[in-house]
Design an enzyme around this catalytic site. Structure first.
Site, PDB file in Angstrom:
ATOM      1  CG  ASP A  14       5.075  24.691  28.066  1.00  0.00           C
ATOM      2  OD1 ASP A  14       4.520  24.723  29.182  1.00  0.00           O
ATOM      3  OD2 ASP A  14       4.990  23.720  27.285  1.00  0.00           O
ATOM      4  CG  ASP A  16       5.207  19.411  31.421  1.00  0.00           C
ATOM      5  OD1 ASP A  16       6.185  18.909  31.986  1.00  0.00           O
ATOM      6  OD2 ASP A  16       4.221  19.854  32.022  1.00  0.00           O
TER       7      ASP A  16
HETATM    8 MG   LIG Z   1       3.865  22.025  26.915  1.00  0.00          MG
END
Ligand SMILES: [Mg+2]
Length: 267
Positions: A14, A16
């Protein structure tokens, strides 16, 4: 010495909150967007309203999801339903797309003015994987993923990018559906069972579990380890560098490291 089981041959990250320190920026910008909307709506109706709660509303309804899904999910929790509108709606529109565009406008302004930083531990980990020949993908709901990777200087450390733009083009369901992670594994040419997912969002670890991935690493930077575990994380780390220097038995590596002082692609 990557802290991964032998069977894992590829890694999916992922963006962020895992690779870049942008999760907090997203949360603040969502709050600004929703509070303004709720305030205007309450004023018109002569009503009171509860502010968007970053500690509670953000992880429960918004984090990790595609923009429109997060908006619908949070508004539903307040018994509010908005028309979808059109992706070209101006940021002032009282539609799902209007709110999404408002959020994006605020986010881009912050990216431009504040810059975006990659977590040093994540850069070290990506480099260690690179040296070990382990292929890497970023799998993010963000439509700004490419800009954020470039701004953080880590675009060269990722072989494949499955982001909000790709998901829309390929009609992939967003997290917590596993589709974007499955697409990432496919692009890297590995089976999900031989791939690891790295996630900080509840929707993301759930995607890793339902996708049948060989390992789901929950990244806990805010003290939500129990919730990550409950949603499907196999192991929890507070920083990706925690995995370095440990073999499968959890023993510390004794050798020297040559990856200190990393700052991504430009160092
Ligand atoms: Mg995230």
């Amino acid at each position: 010495m990557l802290g991964l089981p032998e069977r894992i041959k590829a890694c999916l990250f992922d963006l962020d909150g895992v690779l870049t320190a942008t999760a907090a920026v997203h949360a603040v910008v969502w709050k600004e967007t929703f509070d303004r909307f709720l305030r205007q709506r309450a004023e018109r109706a002569g009503d009171s309203f509860a502010l968007f709660d970053i500690a509670d509303d953000y992880p429960t309804y918004v984090d990790g999801k595609a923009r429109a899904d997060g908006i619908r999910s949070f508004l539903a929790s307040r018994h509010i339903e908005l028309p979808a509108g059109d992706p070209r709606d101006p940021p002032s529109s009282q539609t799902v797309h209007g709110l999404g565009n408002r959020k994006n406008e605020l986010l881009l302004s912050r990216i431009r003015h504040g810059g975006v930083a990659a977590y040093p531990g994540s850069v070290r980990y990506l480099r260690a994987l690179d040296r070990a020949g382990v292929p890497r993908a970023v799998v993010s709901s963000s439509a700004n993923c490419a800009d954020i990777l470039a701004a953080a200087g880590i675009d060269c450390l990722l072989d494949v990018r499955i982001d909000g733009v790709v998901a829309q083009r390929e009609h992939l369901a967003g997290k917590p559906a596993p589709d974007t992670y499955l697409a990432g594994a496919r692009e890297l040419g590995t089976e999900p069972s031989r791939s690891a997912v790295f996630e900080d969002a509840l929707a993301g670890v759930e995607a890793g579990r339902t996708g049948g991935f060989g390992l789901v690493v929950g990244v806990d930077r805010v003290g939500h380890a129990d919730a990550l575990r409950a949603h499907g994380a196999d192991v929890i780390v507070s920083d990706l560098a925690d995995l370095l220097g440990k073999d499968d038995s959890g023993c510390e590596e004794s050798g020297d490291r040559d990856d200190s002082g990393d700052s991504g692609c430009r160092s």
